[in-house]
Design an enzyme around this catalytic site. Structure first.
Site, PDB file in Angstrom:
ATOM      1  N   GLY A 142      -6.280 121.538 -33.699  1.00  0.00           N
ATOM      2  CA  GLY A 142      -6.400 122.995 -33.664  1.00  0.00           C
ATOM      3  C   GLY A 142      -5.039 123.632 -33.843  1.00  0.00           C
ATOM      4  O   GLY A 142      -4.871 124.596 -34.579  1.00  0.00           O
ATOM      5  N   ALA A 143      -4.066 123.055 -33.156  1.00  0.00           N
ATOM      6  CA  ALA A 143      -2.705 123.552 -33.226  1.00  0.00           C
ATOM      7  C   ALA A 143      -1.799 122.488 -32.639  1.00  0.00           C
ATOM      8  O   ALA A 143      -2.254 121.587 -31.951  1.00  0.00           O
ATOM      9  CB  ALA A 143      -2.560 124.845 -32.427  1.00  0.00           C
ATOM     10  N   GLU A 147       2.073 121.999 -30.697  1.00  0.00           N
ATOM     11  CA  GLU A 147       3.118 122.744 -30.011  1.00  0.00           C
ATOM     12  C   GLU A 147       4.535 122.334 -30.381  1.00  0.00           C
ATOM     13  O   GLU A 147       5.403 122.276 -29.518  1.00  0.00           O
ATOM     14  CB  GLU A 147       2.921 122.593 -28.497  1.00  0.00           C
ATOM     15  N   ASN A 148       4.812 122.024 -31.648  1.00  0.00           N
ATOM     16  CA  ASN A 148       6.185 121.703 -32.033  1.00  0.00           C
ATOM     17  C   ASN A 148       7.119 122.756 -31.464  1.00  0.00           C
ATOM     18  O   ASN A 148       6.855 123.952 -31.556  1.00  0.00           O
ATOM     19  CB  ASN A 148       6.327 121.690 -33.558  1.00  0.00           C
ATOM     20  N   HIS A 180      -2.113 128.652 -25.109  1.00  0.00           N
ATOM     21  CA  HIS A 180      -1.955 127.225 -24.804  1.00  0.00           C
ATOM     22  C   HIS A 180      -0.654 126.675 -25.398  1.00  0.00           C
ATOM     23  O   HIS A 180       0.132 126.022 -24.722  1.00  0.00           O
ATOM     24  CB  HIS A 180      -3.164 126.470 -25.361  1.00  0.00           C
ATOM     25  N   GLU A 181      -0.437 126.970 -26.656  1.00  0.00           N
ATOM     26  CA  GLU A 181       0.745 126.415 -27.329  1.00  0.00           C
ATOM     27  C   GLU A 181       2.027 127.006 -26.763  1.00  0.00           C
ATOM     28  O   GLU A 181       3.021 126.304 -26.594  1.00  0.00           O
ATOM     29  CB  GLU A 181       0.659 126.648 -28.842  1.00  0.00           C
ATOM     30  N   HIS A 222       3.033 125.352 -23.622  1.00  0.00           N
ATOM     31  CA  HIS A 222       3.694 124.055 -23.848  1.00  0.00           C
ATOM     32  C   HIS A 222       5.197 124.197 -24.105  1.00  0.00           C
ATOM     33  O   HIS A 222       5.935 123.231 -23.950  1.00  0.00           O
ATOM     34  CB  HIS A 222       3.086 123.365 -25.068  1.00  0.00           C
ATOM     35  N   GLU A 269      -1.468 118.057 -20.815  1.00  0.00           N
ATOM     36  CA  GLU A 269      -2.514 118.878 -21.429  1.00  0.00           C
ATOM     37  C   GLU A 269      -3.321 119.651 -20.387  1.00  0.00           C
ATOM     38  O   GLU A 269      -3.690 120.800 -20.588  1.00  0.00           O
ATOM     39  CB  GLU A 269      -3.448 118.014 -22.267  1.00  0.00           C
TER      40      GLU A 269
HETATM   41 ZN    ZN Z   1      -1.858 121.056 -25.573  1.00  0.00          ZN
END
Ligand code: ZN
Ligand code: NAG
Ligand code: NAG
Ligand code: NAG
Ligand code: NAG
Length: 961
Positions: free
Chosen positions: A355-356, A358-359, A391-392, A395, A414
């Site tokens: 989905g995505a 988190e770089n 969410h990202e 992170h 997570e």
């Molecule tokens: Zn995550």
């Protein structure tokens, strides 16, 4: 990465408390992380001890330990300090090889921790240029002399470059290892890869990356484990006129000519000390663009949203941009730490597996998770953008600044981000009541998987998770959501927030250090106490799989617990150190009044005045199911039908869900479960309806190919019709959209379920809407919220004309969410040849993107007519699908789950086992566990249908008359 999340309702207080816990966890992990570096030094250099524990009986040659390069974990003799990386992706195909490639140079400075004559570093699918006859060049730093290279080779299976030296590296000294290499810029969504899309009729190529979990080694040779943090100096070389992005801000852009090619070199500021799995490299043409704003506060943070130029021009990045600023501010306060970097880029990629991701500083998204078009996207689309962005961004601190030591602790990373994501989302959209709306989604999802005998504990031992496949299996629902409950058990206990003073000592693993600290906080906080230690409570939830069903006998006041298994006949062969008992916090109410909380195993005290109903697990704040004596069930059912609003909203959903699951596990009768749906004709709220629909969906799946379906449909039509009419009224004959966030979801449910159950007015409504659109394709009269269900039902009721029109619209769609809706609706047709043709399309990347293949097949399998077609299809092509789509792809287990969901006959079970046998050699990759679960589920379904078909039909027939 992003998935669902769960959050409790009494968040006002708990949210505050979590702030404290966040800080505690951050501090705990930071300290542990630094500790671990020292601790590692005591391990044997080849890691043999670790592996013998993991598989003591795997070979008879136990006495001859494997060589270090045969282990999936790096030896601990070397530790990276910094890297210089230069990468040059070519966005045009190489005429001579027919490949898209990238070339690169990398130099890593590492410190030797223990004398060794061996260098083992990750390297996968890279062609290394020989330097003086070897794969790499070694230089000593600060006066150290580097031994010469004896021999070097690539160990393909474990993905290493191995270099044996003629002398030893000396502990305490630093060295530099340089490599030159060439790799393929493949379209495999892993490592440094290429993403293609069509715009203005032409094919466009973007070079981008996905490193988590084990793909950085495919971009450059590196020590590719999360604890091997280092500083990265990154330079990207790219064609003039293209744009390059990485984790840091660009600090220098120069034009130069290399081998006659005019290029631009973009150098980025050095990163913070970070893990390889969080790196990101992107090169894109000018077709990409961004909207940006720069915070003018403390550190002039640069915030940008990137996407296809057209999407940005039409404002589709604005919503993400709007919410990013407030959320970053919120998280800064929440974590009590400023945003760690100087910029925040978020980019929507046309081709992306998760989905995505988190770089750090350069978050990558699927288009549907970042872009929002008010004119075209639904309320669900908007909420998805909100929650995934939250969410990202969460992170950026938790996960990136403070990182898990190894993938076995992914649950902490997570789970925590999934929890905090809610807080950020709720902060940005306070009127949405996201907590209510999402609470059951995740609880129920996790319950469903965790109630199987093949589940696994939240926390796995480090040595159980080694290979890339095992790592990618950690990314499942249990990891993501269970921890939230577990943490909440503690949070309900009082004011953790008053004490966060960080004077504590850490040792061992991450979570046990955390418990130690929480214990100290509790001991030193006046007025706070727990009946057991934090270790005792928490370890039971994370070290054993599953959860209990708590049974309350209101006549005697007895409370008991038992490990809840969906299939009562399944055998648990995984031993538990706690014998599958838990310390359960029980919040409850009697006669509508909340009573003092109990801890199960400590005391019992729910006696009853016999006439009042007892309700436990208030607002579902605990991770367990509840069962009662029959009298109390009757009282609860009675209350539901007389005035359901007395029972809290979340618990109305819980009663239905618990009852249905207890019935499946044969703890209560199926008819008792069905009786919890009787009151639904009066229910107007989304959460209980959604809970009921999901449970009823199991009945539909089990019966929609058999004789029971007639009466089932009749009963459900009767129950849904009032809701359908209710929404017709409040929307003034479907001309408006309800204002409440959850009401909007409920309207969608009302229409889609009414159509599915054959409410005639619904069929007419959806078909008319769709026809109106077909007559005037440039003007779509269907509200974005209702598109999915209207398209689906109109295509189901229609024929080839409807299908071809929708396919045409799918091909023309420029907005990803619109395309996604059409793509799922195309699977709704009842015409077999259309479904078969669509299956063929799904494996043709020119028609259906690779990233969408498995979900498309799943949509088709979700259709009662399409299911057998999809099953034949994947069986016939397993080898091909596995090779092209398998391996580390996360959606792979979904394919197996999706296609086998209806399986409920002996014949299907036989086919499934045959399938497992036939393809044992090919393998199932990250779908291995899913296949086991499918077999288990099918077995349970067979039994269930055999036992329940009769009584269910009888009960339904009775209700319908
Ligand atoms: Zn995550
Ligand atoms: C990276 O390059 C910089 C500047 O050229 C140099 O100072 C540094 O030592 C290099 N580091 C490595 C790991 O080669
Ligand atoms: C790497 O080398 C192999 C063997 O020579 C070759 O087949 C492959 O195409 C090369 N890959 C790249 C990206 O150059
Ligand atoms: C590099 O070349 C591009 C295109 O030729 C030009 O637009 C750009 O201004 C140049 N950049 C520098 C730093 O000279
Ligand atoms: C973003 O915020 C601006 C300014 O508050 C507002 O006008 C605009 O409607 C918002 N856009 C979206 C998509 O929410």
């Amino acid at each position: 990465m992003a998935k669902g999340f769960y959050i409790s309702k009494n968040m006002g207080l708990a949210g505050l408390l979590m702030g404290a816990v966040a800080v505690v966890i951050i501090i705990a992990l930071a300290a542990v992380y630094d500790k671990e570096k020292t601790k590692n030094q005591n391990k044997p250099v080849d890691g043999v001890a670790m592996l013998t524990t993991a598989s003591p009986t795997t070979s008879s040659t136990l006495s001859t330990p494997k060589d270090p390069w045969e282990h999936y974990r790096l030896p601990d003799s070397l530790s990276p300090v910094s890297y210089n990386i230069t990468l040059w992706p070519r966005l045009v195909v190489n005429a001579s090889t027919g490949l898209y490639i990238f070339t690169g140079q990398s130099a890593v400075v590492f410190q030797c921790k223990k004398d060794t004559d061996l260098i083992v570093i990750h390297c996968n699918k890279l062609n290394l240029t020989l330097l003086n006859g070897h794969h790499a060049r070694l230089t000593g730093l600060d006066g150290a002399t580097a031994p010469t290279v004896k021999t070097s080779w690539l160990q393909v299976k474990t993905e290493y470059l191995v270099i044996q030296l003629n002398g030893k590296l000396t502990a305490g000294k630093s060295y530099r290892l340089s490599t030159d290499f060439q790799g393929e810029l493949a379209d495999d969504l892993k490592g440094f890869y290429r993403s293609e899309y069509t715009e203005d009729g032409g094919k466009k190529v973007v070079a981008t990356s996905q490193m988590q979990a084990t793909f950085a080694r495919k971009a450059f040779p590196c020590f590719d484990e999360p604890a091997m943090k280092a500083v990265f100096h990154i330079t990207l070389i790219h064609q003039r006129g293209t744009v390059a992005l990485s984790n840091g801000r660009d600090v220098e852009t120069v034009n130069s000519t290399i081998d006659g090619t005019e290029v631009t070199m973009t150098r980025f500021e050095p990163t913070k000390r970070m893990s390889t799995y969080l790196l990101a490299f992107i090169v894109m043409g000018q077709k990409f663009t961004y909207t940006q704003f720069v915070f003018v506060d403390t550190n002039c943070l640069q915030v940008r949203i990137w996407a296809r130029r057209k999407a940005i021009a039409e404002g589709h990045g604005n919503y993400a941009l709007n919410v990013t600023g407030p959320m970053l501010n919120f998280f800064e306060r929440y974590y009590n730490a400023s945003y760690p970097l100087s910029k925040s880029d978020q980019i929507a990629l046309p081709d992306f597996n998760a989905g995505a991701m988190e770089n750090w500083g350069l978050i990558t998204y699927r288009e549907t998770a970042l872009l929002y078009d008010p004119a075209i996207s639904s309320v669900g689309n908007k909420e998805r953008v909100l929650t995934v962005v939250a969410h990202e961004l969460a992170h950026m601190w938790f996960g990136n600044l403070v990182t898990l030591r190894w993938w076995n602790d992914l649950w902490l990373n997570e789970g925590f981000a999934s929890y905090v994501e809610y807080l950020g989302a709720d902060y940005a959209e306070p009127t949405w009541n996201i907590k209510e709306q999402t609470i059951l989604n995740d609880v129920h999802k996790v319950f469903a998987v965790d109630a199987l005998a093949s589940s696994h504990p939240l926390s796995r031992k480090e040595e159980e998770v080694n290979q890339p496949d095992e790592i990618s299996e950690m990314f499942n629902t249990i990891s993501y959501s269970k921890v939230l409950y577990v943490l909440e058990h503690l949070l309900q206990q009082g004011s953790l927030c008053s004490r966060t003073s960080p004077t504590f000592a850490f040792n061992n693993t991450v979570y046990s250090d955390l418990w130690d600290h929480l214990q100290k906080v509790i001991l030193t906080t006046p007025g706070m106490s727990l009946p057991h230690t934090v270790h005792d409570i928490m370890n039971r939830w994370i070290l054993q799989m599953g959860f209990p069903v708590v049974t309350i006998d209101t006549a005697t006041g007895h409370i008991t617990q038992k490990h809840f298994l969906l299939d009562p006949d399944s055998v648990v062969d995984r031993p538990s150190p706690y014998n599958y008992t838990w310390l359960v916090p029980i919040k409850w109410m009697k006669g509508g009044v909340e009573r003092e909380q109990h801890w199960l195993l400590q005391e019992t005290g729910i006696s009853n005045a016999r006439s009042e109903w007892v309700l436990a697990n208030l607002n579902v704040s605990g991770y367990y199911r509840v069962n009662y004596d029959m009298d109390n069930w009757e009282r609860l059912l009675n209350q539901l039908t007389t005035d359901h609003t007395v029972i809290p909203l979340i618990n109305r959903a819980q009663i239905v869900d618990d009852a249905f699951n207890l019935a499946r596990a044969k703890v209560i009768n199926t008819t008792l479960a069905l009786r919890t749906t009787r009151y639904l004709s009066q229910e107007r709220d989304y959460i209980p309806w959604e809970s009921a629909l999901r449970n009823l969906n199991y009945y539909i799946l089990m019966f929609d190919r058999g004789q029971a379906y007639g009466v089932l449909q009749g009963y459900l039509k009767m129950q849904i019709t009032p809701l359908f009419e209710y929404f017709r009224t409040i929307t003034v004959d479907w001309t408006r959209v309800p204002t409440g966030h959850n009401d909007q979801y409920n309207q969608i449910n009302a229409i889609s379920f009414a159509c599915r159950m054959g409410v005639e007015r619904c069929r007419v409504l959806t078909s008319d809407w769709f026809r109106e659109w077909m007559l005037n394709p440039d003007h779509n009269p269907i509200h974005p919220n209702l598109k999915t269900t209207v398209y689906c039902n109109a295509i189901a009721a229609g024929g080839v004309a409807e299908w071809d029109f929708a396919w045409q619209m799918f091909k023309n769609a420029t907005v990803a969410t619109e395309a996604a809706k059409l793509r799922s609706s195309l699977a709704c047709t009842k015409v077999p040849w259309l479904l078969n043709r669509y299956l063929d399309y799904s494996l043709d990347p020119a028609k259906i993107r690779k990233q969408d293949c498995t979900s498309t097949i799943n949509y088709i399998a979700g259709n009662v007519v399409g299911m057998p077609l999809a099953w034949d299809f994947i069986r016939a092509r397993w080898n091909y699908i596995y090779t092209e789509y398998g391996g580390g792809s996360f959606s792979f287990s979904n394919l197996i789950n999706g296609v086998t969901r209806r399986f409920s006959t002996e014949f299907e079970l036989k086919q499934l086992k045959q399938f497992k046998e036939d393809n044992a050699r090919v393998g199932f990759g990250s779908g291995t566990l899913a296949l086991e679960q499918a077999i288990e589920r099918t077995t349970a379904n067979i039994k269930w249908v055999a036992e329940n078909q009769e009584p269910v039909m009888k009960w339904l027939a009775n209700e319908c008359t």
